[in-house]
Design an enzyme around this catalytic site. Sequence first.
Site, PDB file in Angstrom:
ATOM      1  N   LYS A 262       0.830  -1.211   0.000  1.00  0.00           N
ATOM      2  CA  LYS A 262       0.000   0.000   0.000  1.00  0.00           C
ATOM      3  C   LYS A 262       0.866   1.262   0.000  1.00  0.00           C
ATOM      4  O   LYS A 262       0.654   2.174  -0.789  1.00  0.00           O
ATOM      5  CB  LYS A 262      -0.925   0.032   1.237  1.00  0.00           C
ATOM      6  CG  LYS A 262      -1.866  -1.158   1.362  1.00  0.00           C
ATOM      7  CD  LYS A 262      -2.721  -1.057   2.615  1.00  0.00           C
ATOM      8  CE  LYS A 262      -1.948  -1.088   3.931  1.00  0.00           C
ATOM      9  NZ  LYS A 262      -1.209  -2.344   4.176  1.00  0.00           N
TER      10      LYS A 262
ATOM     11  N   ARG B 222      -9.622   0.745   8.817  1.00  0.00           N
ATOM     12  CA  ARG B 222      -9.158  -0.590   9.195  1.00  0.00           C
ATOM     13  C   ARG B 222     -10.186  -1.361  10.006  1.00  0.00           C
ATOM     14  O   ARG B 222      -9.914  -2.508  10.394  1.00  0.00           O
ATOM     15  CB  ARG B 222      -7.896  -0.454  10.033  1.00  0.00           C
ATOM     16  CG  ARG B 222      -6.608  -0.910   9.352  1.00  0.00           C
ATOM     17  CD  ARG B 222      -5.485  -0.516  10.279  1.00  0.00           C
ATOM     18  NE  ARG B 222      -4.251  -1.193  10.071  1.00  0.00           N
ATOM     19  CZ  ARG B 222      -3.199  -0.683   9.418  1.00  0.00           C
ATOM     20  NH1 ARG B 222      -3.273   0.484   8.841  1.00  0.00           N
ATOM     21  NH2 ARG B 222      -2.083  -1.360   9.352  1.00  0.00           N
TER      22      ARG B 222
ATOM     23  N   ARG C 118      11.753  -5.088   5.353  1.00  0.00           N
ATOM     24  CA  ARG C 118      11.461  -3.694   4.987  1.00  0.00           C
ATOM     25  C   ARG C 118      12.361  -2.679   5.686  1.00  0.00           C
ATOM     26  O   ARG C 118      12.665  -2.820   6.869  1.00  0.00           O
ATOM     27  CB  ARG C 118       9.996  -3.404   5.344  1.00  0.00           C
ATOM     28  CG  ARG C 118       9.621  -1.929   5.287  1.00  0.00           C
ATOM     29  CD  ARG C 118       8.142  -1.697   5.227  1.00  0.00           C
ATOM     30  NE  ARG C 118       7.402  -2.103   6.409  1.00  0.00           N
ATOM     31  CZ  ARG C 118       6.076  -2.103   6.486  1.00  0.00           C
ATOM     32  NH1 ARG C 118       5.351  -1.750   5.436  1.00  0.00           N
ATOM     33  NH2 ARG C 118       5.479  -2.475   7.579  1.00  0.00           N
TER      34      ARG C 118
ATOM     35  N   ARG D 239      11.364  -0.384  11.275  1.00  0.00           N
ATOM     36  CA  ARG D 239      10.349  -0.127  12.293  1.00  0.00           C
ATOM     37  C   ARG D 239      10.422  -1.175  13.398  1.00  0.00           C
ATOM     38  O   ARG D 239      10.603  -2.364  13.125  1.00  0.00           O
ATOM     39  CB  ARG D 239       8.957  -0.172  11.653  1.00  0.00           C
ATOM     40  CG  ARG D 239       8.596   1.111  10.958  1.00  0.00           C
ATOM     41  CD  ARG D 239       7.403   0.967  10.046  1.00  0.00           C
ATOM     42  NE  ARG D 239       6.259   0.299  10.666  1.00  0.00           N
ATOM     43  CZ  ARG D 239       5.131   0.033  10.012  1.00  0.00           C
ATOM     44  NH1 ARG D 239       4.997   0.368   8.744  1.00  0.00           N
ATOM     45  NH2 ARG D 239       4.141  -0.569  10.626  1.00  0.00           N
TER      46      ARG D 239
ATOM     47  N   ARG E 195      -0.189  -8.704  13.716  1.00  0.00           N
ATOM     48  CA  ARG E 195      -0.825  -7.722  12.828  1.00  0.00           C
ATOM     49  C   ARG E 195      -1.635  -8.423  11.742  1.00  0.00           C
ATOM     50  O   ARG E 195      -2.705  -7.944  11.353  1.00  0.00           O
ATOM     51  CB  ARG E 195       0.240  -6.809  12.207  1.00  0.00           C
ATOM     52  CG  ARG E 195       0.699  -5.748  13.199  1.00  0.00           C
ATOM     53  CD  ARG E 195       2.066  -5.203  12.907  1.00  0.00           C
ATOM     54  NE  ARG E 195       2.209  -4.578  11.615  1.00  0.00           N
ATOM     55  CZ  ARG E 195       3.377  -4.333  11.031  1.00  0.00           C
ATOM     56  NH1 ARG E 195       4.509  -4.672  11.635  1.00  0.00           N
ATOM     57  NH2 ARG E 195       3.421  -3.758   9.856  1.00  0.00           N
TER      58      ARG E 195
END
Length: 213
Positions: free
Chosen positions: A13, A88, A127, A160, A171
């Site tokens: 996204k 969400r 990431r 992160r 998650r």
Amino acid sequence: MNLILMGPPGAGKGTQARRIAERYEIPQLSTGDMLRAAVKAGTDVGRQAKAAMESGGLVTDEIVVGIIADRIGEADCARGFILDGFPRTVAQAEALDAMLAARRLKIDHVIDITADTEALVSRITGRSTCSQCGEGYHATHKKPAAAGLCDKCGGTLTTRADDNEETVRNRLAVYHQQTAPVIDHYRNGGQFRTVDGMQQMDTVFAQLCEILG
Ligand code: ADP
Ligand code: ADP
Ligand code: ZN
């Protein structure tokens, strides 16, 4: 043009929202980015959001709805915006409907980017992001030319705290329980489309542009 990008964590996204923002000249509104900025700045919202974010749970609807309601009223959203990571929950989707109706706005496209669970885990654990310009990288899918440094601006790449495997699995579970039902909120509207996020980033972007026109 007002657009919602949906999809599980790691689907792409943020990567695609940045590209769409550049091409269509409309801002990317990422609730995750806004919440991380609030945590870093130590605001009231940041203090309230911190624990949920660290564990991979959701921040309260009240907080994120408040953030988005303020943000879409800003001048740079007048020509449109890209919602990345919001809504969400079904309650957030309903709150968004109400705030758009009050402003006589509508959503033009809702695009769900899909990807396999194991690919999501490896995407998120690999990431990194430029601390200066926000460009996204990946340890295998999008390596920077110089380790730890951004190709675009030379900034330092950061990872992160919530991008570890345990939190990612949480998650993903939260996504299936609370966010996947949001798809049903939009599925029957004419503006809903799905794009296969397992394809190359450039292919995903080309398909998105075809939908957006
Ligand atoms: P999201 O915002 O949905 O959580 P990101 O856009 O941050 O996802 O992407 C997660 C990671 O996967 C990033 O490291 C990104 O570089 C990488 N990535 C994004 N799209 C693809 C793709 N189509 N193929 C391979 N890797 C991708
Ligand atoms: P990703 O796309 O990788 O899942 P985000 O950056 O969108 O990550 O979100 C990071 C965290 O911020 C989420 O795990 C959650 O705690 C919080 N968050 C972001 N957006 C929302 C939202 N719309 N509702 C509730 N919590 C949110
Ligand atoms: Zn950079």
